[in-house]
Design an enzyme around this catalytic site. Structure first.
Site, mmCIF file in Angstrom:
data_model
loop_
_atom_site.group_PDB
_atom_site.id
_atom_site.type_symbol
_atom_site.label_atom_id
_atom_site.label_comp_id
_atom_site.label_asym_id
_atom_site.label_seq_id
_atom_site.Cartn_x
_atom_site.Cartn_y
_atom_site.Cartn_z
ATOM 1 N N TYR A 71 -10.253 -6.009 -6.304
ATOM 2 C CA TYR A 71 -9.281 -5.334 -5.353
ATOM 3 C C TYR A 71 -8.031 -5.892 -5.392
ATOM 4 O O TYR A 71 -8.001 -7.076 -5.230
ATOM 5 C CB TYR A 71 -10.107 -5.438 -3.958
ATOM 6 N N HIS A 72 -7.008 -5.054 -5.448
ATOM 7 C CA HIS A 72 -5.624 -5.228 -5.356
ATOM 8 C C HIS A 72 -5.101 -6.066 -6.652
ATOM 9 O O HIS A 72 -4.196 -6.624 -6.659
ATOM 10 C CB HIS A 72 -5.156 -6.303 -4.263
ATOM 11 N N TRP A 123 -4.375 5.749 5.621
ATOM 12 C CA TRP A 123 -4.584 4.161 6.003
ATOM 13 C C TRP A 123 -3.817 3.736 6.938
ATOM 14 O O TRP A 123 -3.978 2.852 7.809
ATOM 15 C CB TRP A 123 -4.490 3.453 4.588
ATOM 16 N N HIS A 160 -3.223 -0.483 -6.471
ATOM 17 C CA HIS A 160 -4.384 0.125 -5.844
ATOM 18 C C HIS A 160 -4.963 1.068 -7.010
ATOM 19 O O HIS A 160 -5.676 2.042 -6.772
ATOM 20 C CB HIS A 160 -4.402 0.880 -4.676
ATOM 21 N N TYR A 220 -1.217 4.245 1.306
ATOM 22 C CA TYR A 220 -2.437 4.238 0.405
ATOM 23 C C TYR A 220 -2.355 5.784 -0.440
ATOM 24 O O TYR A 220 -3.354 6.106 -0.766
ATOM 25 C CB TYR A 220 -3.842 4.222 0.880
ATOM 26 N N CYS A 272 0.890 -1.131 -0.059
ATOM 27 C CA CYS A 272 -0.099 -0.143 -0.013
ATOM 28 C C CYS A 272 0.870 1.328 0.065
ATOM 29 O O CYS A 272 0.432 2.152 0.494
ATOM 30 C CB CYS A 272 -0.918 -0.020 1.044
#
Length: 724
Positions: free
Chosen positions: A578-579, A334, A666, A316, A272
């Site tokens: 996601y990811h 985050w 992301h 993030y 992240c």
């Protein structure tokens, strides 16, 4: 949005139902993974359940290159986990096993269960999977890659194809213990639909199995290899508490081999992180799980080094390379605490000195989204995540999203900020995409996203009694008789919205135009600008919930800037939510991989990727198109405003384009942008092209140089370094 759910009161309660008690609410934050309730994340099925869906191998036969007495290759399809095939001890790799299904079938998946006797010798590492109709003509592999060295079930999913024979080849033993190959059980699975014609829809021709979930990815210019990483573990990012490290892998598209390495020397868990490529083509990863660290990968030495600490801890965030070669970052609550208590205002990185400098004049507050999770928590957690940042003229940065409000940031002195208006009628669009598809004209295409980061239900039990009535809420059951429930729903339905933002000078409100929407709403998708100027959009979810494969958008789209139309492309075989990550490769194909990173028991980890060949690589009959070639470039380095002489061969070239090498995590890729080049022809396949003079348009760093035919067929790229 607040929603009212009907509560069903009853007198009997199933003993199998989860019971909510005052001190054990399963929807509390302690029961979530990155904000997603654990009950929403599907558990991985048992091996027996997975294998039960395979084709029954009645009458099948199997052959292999070698075997040991008592460990014949027929053991690999005998349905017993107590037996296994093992190659002869005197044999050398590669070794192969061939399954004859006796009849042609449409297949799209295999699973391999390693030997289960507690001995890992022969575990398959680097491998290839082939399909054939006759057992003689195998063509190119449908899958390559590297499996982890353990006894877990291995799954390889590929684009469906018709085949009677399946061949699995081991190129290396996973633990480098011996030149052996073993399989406990191999199973093959039916698929339904064959892909559409590649001439109009393109084709996903290759699956790449990886020893990790590729949550971050970057192209390294020195060899054209793809560098990917996950976190401290191959399949998880939370609960480390041990040494600080990052699990990485490299895919070489030339050899089609995947190598793996764990990075420990920088003491940095790079999950992240903020990510970008600097002026020298080094990959700079800052913050993340290790919220102050900066790690730098140098392609020339294939090594990572410590790049110093951020001024403010972050995770993030996005970061973007500037016109002067420095790197700007902002936001990211985050990890490292919240912007509520310690505003994650901007800072800038000098790659010459490896030093971050705070920019208090670049406040994070104007770029916040209005995420209900932040309201629920009482502090900023999501609202400053994943900014859509673009380095522009005179050291400026344009923030295009995901918040409705757009902003300009200046990086001189202590920094500056000015409002840039709203993105037309778009809502907050977290985990959407923004692509600078025409840097000379300042054109940015924005695509999808969802108003909130996750779907979250918060229940507040205000009173409780011992009378045994029950309440059913969204699949959960609780004993209660007198209870008040406050239910807050943060809708995460994504949008199909598309806009074109046109930049001019810094601190000037840009023009924003809403265009016809995509064919499918998406969040967590990836969008890549291609050599011909079109934008390829792949993956994502309609209802954006992390760590699930529900409501996936399996049909990619191609956007044409000339018509502003979206066209459906060949479907992907694996959900990319996601990811997930996506990048343009040097051969003008597209990498799309990953998704998940939710631990051992999760069913949505995707340690693999697929490689997409766009329609421009095919003739009308589906055969591969003849491609032009760039034979030489007058220099590997060119100043902004400078000229390059290029010689080509093959089909006639009519245009060129520059695309900056990408890096992504992301859904954010601040590096990619495209510049169309108008060539001056010198005859006999020789041309001269001129790079734009503004370093805010032609950012310093490494770029792909593509030559294109009149029909848009691109060459394989050459690398060009643009300097200020």
């Amino acid at each position: 949005m607040h929603r009212f759910l009907s509560l069903l009161l009853c007198s009997a309660l199933s003993l199998a139902a989860p019971q909510i008690i005052p001190d054990g609410n399963p929807l509390a934050r302690s029961g979530t993974l990155d904000g997603v309730p654990l009950r929403q994340i599907p558990a991985k099925p048992a091996v027996a359940e997975i294998v039960a869906a395979a084709i029954v191998p009645d009458g099948w036969t199997v052959t292999c290159d070698s075997s040991q007495a008592g460990n014949d290759c027929s053991n690999a399809i005998d349905g017993s986990a107590d037996t296994f095939w093992l190659t002869d001890s005197t044999a050398s790799l590669p070794q192969s096993i061939v399954i004859d299904m006796q009849t042609s079938r449409t297949v799209g998946r295999i699973t391999i269960e390693p030997r289960q006797d507690g001995t890992p010798n022969g575990n398959i590492g680097q491998h290839q999977v082939f399909l054939s109709q006759d057992g003689t003509n195998w063509g190119n592999p449908v899958a390559v890659g590297t499996y982890l060295d353990d006894n877990r079930l291995k799954t390889t999913i590929f684009t469906p194809g018709n085949a009677r024979y399946v061949r699995i080849t081991s190129l290396s033993e996973a633990g480098n213990r011996a030149a052996a190959m073993s399989i406990g059980e191999v199973n093959v699975y039916d698929a339904t639909d064959l892909p559409p014609p590649p001439a109009t829809a393109g084709a996903w021709l290759l699956t790449v199995d990886m020893p990790l979930v590729p949550v971050s990815a970057a192209i390294e210019w020195a060899s054209g290899r793809l560098l990917v990483w996950s976190s401290f573990a191959w399949n998880a990012f939370g609960g480390n508490g041990q040494g600080l490290q990052t699990v990485t892998a490299i895919y070489d598209p030339i050899t089609q081999l995947v190598s793996q390495r764990t990075i420990t020397n920088t003491n940095h868990d790079m999950f992240c992180e903020g990510l970008s490529m600097d002026a020298d083509g080094r990959i700079v990863a800052a913050g993340g799980n290790s919220d102050r660290g900066t790690s730098i990968y140098d392609p020339t030495s294939d090594s990572w080094s410590d790049g110093g600490d951020l001024k403010k801890p972050r995770g993030y965030q996005s970061q973007a390379t500037l016109s002067d070669g420095r790197i700007f970052t902002i936001g990211a609550s985050w990890s490292g605490g919240s912007s509520t208590d310690n505003p994650k205002d901007g800072e800038v990185y000098d790659t010459a000195t490896n030093e971050w400098t705070a920019l208090p004049g670049c406040p994070v507050d104007p770029m916040l989204t209005s995420d209900p999770e932040d309201v629920s928590l009482g502090y900023i957690y999501r609202g400053d995540n994943h900014g859509w940042l673009f380095g522009w003229k005179n050291g400026s940065v344009f923030q295009a999203g995901p918040a409705v409000a757009m902003n300009w940031y200046g990086t001189s002195g202590t920094g500056s900020q000015s409002a840039a208006g709203n993105r037309a009628g778009d809502p907050d669009s977290m985990c959407g995409n923004a692509v600078m598809y025409d840097a000379v004209a300042g054109k940015i295409l924005t695509l999808g996203g969802s108003p909130n980061y996750v779907s979250e239900y918060n229940l507040l039990l205000l009173s409780w009694s011992i009378d045994q009535s029950c309440i059913h809420i969204d699949g959960m059951t609780a004993f209660a008789t007198s209870v008040e429930i406050q239910l807050t729903s943060s809708d995460s339905y994504s949008t199909a919205n598309a806009h074109i933002i046109t930049l001019s000078d810094p601190d000037t409100v840009p023009e924003v135009t809403a265009i016809n929407p995509m064919g499918f709403p998406r969040a967590f998708h990836n969008s890549l600008v291609l050599p011909d100027g079109k934008v390829f959009i792949t993956g994502g979810q309609y209802y954006a919930v992390g760590f699930t494969d529900q409501t996936p958008q399996l049909i990619p789209e191609m956007w044409d800037p000339a018509t502003q139309a979206f066209t459906q492309m060949a479907p992907i075989s694996i959900p990319r939510n996601y990811h997930s990550t996506g990048l343009l490769m040097p051969d003008a194909t597209v990498y799309n991989g990953g998704g998940g990173l939710c631990g051992d028991g999760c069913d949505t980890n995707h340690p693999d990727a697929q490689i997409y060949s766009p329609p421009y690589l095919f003739n009308g009959d589906g055969s591969l198109a003849d491609r032009p070639a760039i034979d030489s470039v007058s220099a590997g380095e060119v100043a902004v405003g400078g000229r390059l002489s290029v010689t080509t061969s093959g089909p006639a070239v009519t245009s060129f384009s520059l695309i900056r090498l990408g890096s992504t995590t992301h859904t954010v890729n601040t590096d990619q942008r495209r510049i169309a080049l108008t060539p001056e022809s010198g005859g006999d396949g020789s041309f001269t092209v001129t790079v734009p003079a503004d370093p805010g348009v032609a950012l310093v760093g490494y770029w792909y140089l593509f030559a294109l035919t009149d029909g848009g067929v691109p060459s394989v790229a050459k690398y060009v370094k643009v300097v200020g």
